[in-house]
Design a protein around this motif. Structure first.
Motif, mmCIF file in Angstrom:
data_model
loop_
_atom_site.group_PDB
_atom_site.id
_atom_site.type_symbol
_atom_site.label_atom_id
_atom_site.label_comp_id
_atom_site.label_asym_id
_atom_site.label_seq_id
_atom_site.Cartn_x
_atom_site.Cartn_y
_atom_site.Cartn_z
ATOM 1 N N GLU A 78 0.822 -1.210 0.000
ATOM 2 C CA GLU A 78 0.000 0.000 0.000
ATOM 3 C C GLU A 78 0.857 1.262 0.000
ATOM 4 N N VAL A 79 1.861 1.290 0.867
ATOM 5 C CA VAL A 79 2.706 2.475 0.992
ATOM 6 C C VAL A 79 3.466 2.729 -0.306
ATOM 7 N N ARG A 80 3.976 1.672 -0.934
ATOM 8 C CA ARG A 80 4.662 1.849 -2.218
ATOM 9 C C ARG A 80 3.712 2.412 -3.272
ATOM 10 N N THR A 81 2.457 2.008 -3.255
ATOM 11 C CA THR A 81 1.452 2.528 -4.177
ATOM 12 C C THR A 81 1.220 4.015 -3.925
ATOM 13 N N TRP A 82 1.138 4.408 -2.667
ATOM 14 C CA TRP A 82 0.921 5.813 -2.320
ATOM 15 C C TRP A 82 2.089 6.674 -2.780
ATOM 16 N N ILE A 83 3.313 6.164 -2.625
ATOM 17 C CA ILE A 83 4.501 6.904 -3.046
ATOM 18 C C ILE A 83 4.529 7.029 -4.572
ATOM 19 N N ALA A 84 4.192 5.937 -5.264
ATOM 20 C CA ALA A 84 4.159 5.976 -6.737
ATOM 21 C C ALA A 84 3.093 6.960 -7.225
ATOM 22 N N ARG A 85 1.975 7.016 -6.529
ATOM 23 C CA ARG A 85 0.909 7.964 -6.893
ATOM 24 C C ARG A 85 1.402 9.399 -6.746
ATOM 25 N N HIS A 86 2.169 9.680 -5.714
ATOM 26 C CA HIS A 86 2.719 11.028 -5.531
ATOM 27 C C HIS A 86 3.675 11.375 -6.662
ATOM 28 N N ARG A 87 4.541 10.434 -7.039
ATOM 29 C CA ARG A 87 5.487 10.696 -8.133
ATOM 30 C C ARG A 87 4.758 10.980 -9.437
ATOM 31 N N ARG A 88 3.706 10.224 -9.703
ATOM 32 C CA ARG A 88 2.936 10.438 -10.928
ATOM 33 C C ARG A 88 2.263 11.813 -10.911
ATOM 34 N N LEU A 89 1.733 12.212 -9.765
ATOM 35 C CA LEU A 89 1.092 13.529 -9.674
ATOM 36 C C LEU A 89 2.113 14.646 -9.876
ATOM 37 N N LYS A 90 3.335 14.467 -9.401
ATOM 38 C CA LYS A 90 4.376 15.466 -9.636
ATOM 39 C C LYS A 90 4.657 15.608 -11.125
ATOM 40 N N GLU A 91 4.685 14.498 -11.844
ATOM 41 C CA GLU A 91 4.898 14.544 -13.296
ATOM 42 C C GLU A 91 3.749 15.253 -13.988
ATOM 43 N N VAL A 92 2.525 14.958 -13.572
ATOM 44 C CA VAL A 92 1.349 15.589 -14.177
ATOM 45 C C VAL A 92 1.370 17.095 -13.921
ATOM 46 N N LEU A 93 1.740 17.515 -12.712
ATOM 47 C CA LEU A 93 1.814 18.950 -12.411
ATOM 48 C C LEU A 93 2.871 19.641 -13.270
ATOM 49 N N LYS A 94 3.975 18.979 -13.512
ATOM 50 C CA LYS A 94 5.007 19.560 -14.371
ATOM 51 C C LYS A 94 4.481 19.740 -15.791
ATOM 52 N N GLU A 95 3.743 18.745 -16.300
ATOM 53 C CA GLU A 95 3.170 18.839 -17.638
ATOM 54 C C GLU A 95 2.117 19.942 -17.704
ATOM 55 N N ILE A 96 1.313 20.077 -16.652
ATOM 56 C CA ILE A 96 0.301 21.138 -16.603
ATOM 57 C C ILE A 96 0.987 22.501 -16.650
ATOM 58 N N HIS A 97 2.080 22.644 -15.929
ATOM 59 C CA HIS A 97 2.834 23.894 -15.954
ATOM 60 C C HIS A 97 3.328 24.202 -17.368
ATOM 61 N N GLN A 98 3.918 23.212 -18.033
ATOM 62 C CA GLN A 98 4.443 23.420 -19.387
ATOM 63 C C GLN A 98 3.329 23.821 -20.352
ATOM 64 N N LEU A 99 2.192 23.158 -20.262
ATOM 65 C CA LEU A 99 1.071 23.478 -21.148
ATOM 66 C C LEU A 99 0.500 24.864 -20.847
ATOM 67 N N SER A 100 0.444 25.233 -19.586
ATOM 68 C CA SER A 100 -0.072 26.553 -19.210
ATOM 69 C C SER A 100 0.833 27.656 -19.726
ATOM 70 N N VAL A 101 2.137 27.462 -19.612
ATOM 71 C CA VAL A 101 3.085 28.451 -20.123
ATOM 72 C C VAL A 101 2.938 28.572 -21.639
ATOM 73 N N ALA A 102 2.788 27.442 -22.327
ATOM 74 C CA ALA A 102 2.628 27.463 -23.782
ATOM 75 C C ALA A 102 1.349 28.202 -24.169
ATOM 76 N N LEU A 103 0.281 28.002 -23.407
ATOM 77 C CA LEU A 103 -0.984 28.680 -23.692
ATOM 78 C C LEU A 103 -0.854 30.190 -23.499
ATOM 79 N N VAL A 104 -0.143 30.596 -22.478
ATOM 80 C CA VAL A 104 0.074 32.037 -22.231
ATOM 81 C C VAL A 104 0.917 32.628 -23.365
ATOM 82 N N ARG A 105 1.945 31.914 -23.763
ATOM 83 C CA ARG A 105 2.803 32.411 -24.839
ATOM 84 C C ARG A 105 2.050 32.571 -26.142
ATOM 85 N N ILE A 106 1.198 31.601 -26.464
ATOM 86 C CA ILE A 106 0.421 31.674 -27.697
ATOM 87 C C ILE A 106 -0.590 32.804 -27.621
#
Length: 112
Positions: A78-106
């Motif tokens: 269970e704990v390993r699953t929770w840690i993996a979920r956190h890592r995945r959410l960090k990746e998703v937040l990074k992608e959201i940031h990149q897309l948001s910056v691209a949208l502002v630039r456009i």
């Protein structure tokens, strides 16, 4: 991640990633560690050259200090699953940031 140059495609990718932020369970921002140790029983095999005992804990920062919490064996998966979920959410937040910056630039007319 490849960022498209069309605002509609960026918004579509952004919406898809925003939906991933809704977590379906606990999230743990920690590092999982296994360690080997001797127990306190003088008659135990670990004191006479036998294999050491294995323990598990997670470490994380809390109030600027490193904290460690022991993990019982029945919770390891269970704990390993929770840690993996956190890592995945960090990746998703990074992608959201990149897309948001691209949208502002456009939107501002400056695609850099």
């Amino acid at each position: 991640m490849r960022v498209p140059q069309h605002p509609t495609l960026i918004r579509r990718m952004l919406d898809r990633r925003l939906k991933l932020l809704a977590s379906s369970g606990p999230i743990l921002a920690a590092s999982f560690c296994e360690y080997r140790h001797r127990c306190g029983q003088p008659a135990c095999r670990c004191h006479h050259g036998g294999p050491l005992h294995v323990g598990q804990h997670v470490t994380f920062l809390e109030g600027g200090k490193t904290r460690t919490v022991y993990i019982p064996k029945d919770m390891i998966v269970e704990v390993r699953t929770w840690i993996a979920r956190h890592r995945r959410l960090k990746e998703v937040l990074k992608e959201i940031h990149q897309l948001s910056v691209a949208l502002v630039r456009i939107s501002s007319g400056r695609w850099l």
